[in-house]
Write a protein that holds these residues in place. Sequence first.
Motif, PDB file in Angstrom:
ATOM      1  N   MET A 228       6.287 -10.600  -3.091  1.00 53.39           N
ATOM      2  CA  MET A 228       6.585 -11.099  -1.859  1.00 53.39           C
ATOM      3  C   MET A 228       5.033 -11.337  -1.042  1.00 53.39           C
ATOM      4  O   MET A 228       4.704 -12.357  -0.309  1.00 53.39           O
ATOM      5  CB  MET A 228       7.100 -10.277  -0.908  1.00 53.39           C
ATOM      6  N   LEU A 229       4.215 -10.566  -1.257  1.00 50.99           N
ATOM      7  CA  LEU A 229       2.692 -10.541  -0.516  1.00 50.99           C
ATOM      8  C   LEU A 229       2.172 -11.691  -1.132  1.00 50.99           C
ATOM      9  O   LEU A 229       1.580 -12.828  -0.555  1.00 50.99           O
ATOM     10  CB  LEU A 229       1.958  -9.441  -0.770  1.00 50.99           C
TER      11      LEU A 229
ATOM     12  N   GLU B 192       0.764  -1.178  -0.114  1.00 48.34           N
ATOM     13  CA  GLU B 192      -0.101   0.079   0.082  1.00 48.34           C
ATOM     14  C   GLU B 192       0.976   1.307   0.065  1.00 48.34           C
ATOM     15  O   GLU B 192       0.387   2.318  -0.469  1.00 48.34           O
ATOM     16  CB  GLU B 192      -0.867  -0.048   1.322  1.00 48.34           C
ATOM     17  N   GLU B 193       1.966   1.183   0.822  1.00 51.07           N
ATOM     18  CA  GLU B 193       2.896   2.314   0.990  1.00 51.07           C
ATOM     19  C   GLU B 193       3.802   2.682  -0.177  1.00 51.07           C
ATOM     20  O   GLU B 193       4.513   3.756  -0.145  1.00 51.07           O
ATOM     21  CB  GLU B 193       3.157   2.672   2.286  1.00 51.07           C
ATOM     22  N   SER B 194       4.192   1.753  -1.088  1.00 56.37           N
ATOM     23  CA  SER B 194       5.369   1.935  -2.111  1.00 56.37           C
ATOM     24  C   SER B 194       4.664   3.092  -2.677  1.00 56.37           C
ATOM     25  O   SER B 194       3.565   3.192  -3.113  1.00 56.37           O
ATOM     26  CB  SER B 194       5.483   0.546  -2.784  1.00 56.37           C
ATOM     27  N   CYS B 195       6.108   4.008  -3.047  1.00 52.65           N
ATOM     28  CA  CYS B 195       5.296   5.194  -3.868  1.00 52.65           C
ATOM     29  C   CYS B 195       5.278   4.678  -5.422  1.00 52.65           C
ATOM     30  O   CYS B 195       4.700   5.352  -6.221  1.00 52.65           O
ATOM     31  CB  CYS B 195       6.447   6.416  -3.783  1.00 52.65           C
ATOM     32  N   GLY B 196       5.773   3.532  -5.632  1.00 55.11           N
ATOM     33  CA  GLY B 196       5.424   2.861  -7.119  1.00 55.11           C
ATOM     34  C   GLY B 196       6.442   3.768  -8.070  1.00 55.11           C
ATOM     35  O   GLY B 196       6.560   3.233  -9.291  1.00 55.11           O
ATOM     36  N   GLN B 197       7.501   4.478  -7.691  1.00 58.16           N
ATOM     37  CA  GLN B 197       8.241   5.127  -8.594  1.00 58.16           C
ATOM     38  C   GLN B 197       9.496   4.089  -9.184  1.00 58.16           C
ATOM     39  O   GLN B 197       9.760   4.061 -10.135  1.00 58.16           O
ATOM     40  CB  GLN B 197       9.136   6.136  -7.711  1.00 58.16           C
ATOM     41  N   CYS B 198       9.848   3.101  -8.508  1.00 58.88           N
ATOM     42  CA  CYS B 198      10.671   2.182  -9.127  1.00 58.88           C
ATOM     43  C   CYS B 198      10.325   0.740  -9.022  1.00 58.88           C
ATOM     44  O   CYS B 198       9.502   0.396  -8.133  1.00 58.88           O
ATOM     45  CB  CYS B 198      12.217   2.445  -8.231  1.00 58.88           C
TER      46      CYS B 198
ATOM     47  N   ALA C 142      18.507  -2.678  -4.860  1.00 61.18           N
ATOM     48  CA  ALA C 142      18.223  -1.967  -6.366  1.00 61.18           C
ATOM     49  C   ALA C 142      16.894  -0.925  -5.937  1.00 61.18           C
ATOM     50  O   ALA C 142      16.933  -0.365  -6.825  1.00 61.18           O
ATOM     51  CB  ALA C 142      17.538  -3.111  -7.230  1.00 61.18           C
ATOM     52  N   SER C 143      16.569  -0.972  -4.934  1.00 63.21           N
ATOM     53  CA  SER C 143      15.206  -0.004  -4.509  1.00 63.21           C
ATOM     54  C   SER C 143      16.096   1.365  -4.462  1.00 63.21           C
ATOM     55  O   SER C 143      17.115   1.481  -3.871  1.00 63.21           O
ATOM     56  CB  SER C 143      14.633  -0.425  -3.510  1.00 63.21           C
TER      57      SER C 143
ATOM     58  N   ARG D 261       7.994  -1.242  -6.326  1.00 64.61           N
ATOM     59  CA  ARG D 261       6.457  -1.629  -6.826  1.00 64.61           C
ATOM     60  C   ARG D 261       6.042  -2.944  -6.887  1.00 64.61           C
ATOM     61  O   ARG D 261       5.111  -3.548  -6.769  1.00 64.61           O
ATOM     62  CB  ARG D 261       6.448  -0.708  -8.051  1.00 64.61           C
ATOM     63  N   ILE D 262       7.001  -3.826  -7.720  1.00 67.23           N
ATOM     64  CA  ILE D 262       6.698  -5.020  -8.207  1.00 67.23           C
ATOM     65  C   ILE D 262       6.971  -6.073  -6.849  1.00 67.23           C
ATOM     66  O   ILE D 262       6.493  -7.000  -6.740  1.00 67.23           O
ATOM     67  CB  ILE D 262       7.262  -5.539  -9.360  1.00 67.23           C
TER      68      ILE D 262
END
Lengths: 158, 402
Positions: free
Chosen positions: B337-338, B321-327, B367-368, B331-332
């Motif tokens: 993992m979930l 939910e909280e990943s900003c999705g930029q990288c 890599a993040s 994001r993936i």
Amino acid sequence: MLVEEKNAVTEEIENLVKTYGSERSALMPILQEIQKKHRHISDYAQQEVARLLDIHPVEVFSFISFYSFLNTEPKGKNIIRICRTIVCDTKNKSAVVAAIERELGIKVGETTKDKKFTLEYANCIGMCDQGPAMAVNDRVYTKVTPEKAIAILSEVRG
Amino acid sequence: MEKIKKRREGKVIFSEYTRGAGINKLKEFSREDVLFELKESGLKGRGGAGFPTATKWMLTAAAKSDKKFVICNADEGEPGTFKDRVLLTEYPELVFDGMVIAGYTIGAKLGIVYLRGEYEYLMKPLQDYLQVMKEDNLLGNNIAGVTGFDFDINIVMGSGAYVCGEETALIESLEGHRGEARNRPPFPVNTGYMGHPTTVNNVETLAAVSHIVIKGGNWFKKVGTDKSTGSKLLSISGDCNKPGVYEVPWGTTIQEVLKLVDAKDTKAVQVGGASGICLNKTQFDRTISYEDVATGGSIMIFNENRDMLHILKNFMEFFVEESCGQCTPCRIGNVKMLEGIEMIERNDYTFSYINKLKGLAETMKVASKCGLGQSSPNPFLSIIENFREEIFNGSHGGRNGK
Ligand SMILES: Cc1cc2nc3c(=O)[nH]c(=O)nc-3n(C[C@H](O)[C@H](O)[C@H](O)COP(=O)(O)O)c2cc1C
Ligand code: SF4
Ligand code: FES
């Protein structure tokens, strides 16, 4: 939207710009004020904020979509947020959620028909030592039980 | 807000301090004096990353610019953390005096508190407090009667985004952008808020500074270990009889913490919040310190009745939910993992796939782009490893054994 309504929104935003300035850094407090008053930021309000801060309306929309406390669709008058993070989860937050869902006749993520309440999950709100924790608007309640939750809601409803 | 100040016990943060004392001390203390004591103290950032505060301030002080800023990071979004709320509520003098001292030392005229939106109810009392500081000449122009010592503090609220606690995402947010972390370098000490040199410090770090200015670096480092000087505020929650905020010297063991809060039948301790690591019984002799188990202060205790896979799932849902999705790795990776956890839950997994996920988790760490994606694999890796008996062999009343 009626012309008078539009004028009122414009005037309101002009006043906010007077308070917070027209720098881009004023975007957050201005949107927070609009959100607080109208419980959402309408298309028209977005356009007006964009015009007065001299940024593209898409940027305003993109900003709103990023922050979970800002939204473009109207929500209920009172927003109930139940902490869903693990500590409150182990302190039986599910029973509280179930009781509220029954009482209001809505599911998490929904708004009651009379637009009085919106029920949402929140991530940890910093009350983990007194969970389960629940926030109604900007007030926080701790050690919430199903019974206590319903009593709080009746109080809020007035 | 609590009106009566609770008495809390502690050797450093909760020790005696007179409101305004640190600021008044600056009449006789030069910037170099502050930096000297800070360096002597060995204070490291309490927000999680543990960067030496003296170095951060020296770099910001040395940077050339007509404007500089001090930011107090009060975003406190890490699950299980609430000590900054306690400091702001009960000890605002420590935090705000620390900000003024920072302004004086680095040469900033403005400080900004980035307060998490969830703490909106603190806004009014804090603003009232700042007003009183102004009336007492601890804020504003010619502070403490020193000509040219000007400093003001604004409070800006966040709007419910965990990643905005990351300092560059925080700065983006303050500038009116989505809270997406920036590439570093450049670092905020050179190119921070509005492109100007900025020091970003956690609430607790600033509180420690106020004490150090009065009592000295030497006094501070008498507590703690060689590499982790001073004390740490812990936010302790979960299965124990006395949860709350505690001040402990660095170097305290998990076992000692459990005793402090009267925890019984403890199976697991998650140290450092959702982005921290989870320890099992055989690891309770480990110490809370930068050199062993570092933490921003979140300690969550789980007893024998808790289902570790369920705990892990809760953390991973948080990160998705909280990943900003930029990288991409973050994001993936968090989603993968979930999904993996859900496969284990359904008993629909292979060990070779779980091993692949572990590899992915290691990749995310390197890599993040920011700390969120670099640390979100921590609970996955540590819970899968430290509780593998329960999760995969179901021998401890875990899910497969039920
Ligand atoms: C995802 C993420 C969230 C963070 N949240 C916070 C926070 O809420 N408060 C905080 O002080 N630091 C937080 N940090 C650490 C900050 O980036 C930064 O290191 C810290 O504010 C620096 O202050 P310090 O040196 O005094 O610790 C976070 C980091 C990451 C990656
Ligand atoms: S690691 Fe995650 S939170 Fe950080 S920049 Fe990448 S996607 Fe955003
Ligand atoms: S876990 Fe619910 S308030 Fe922190």
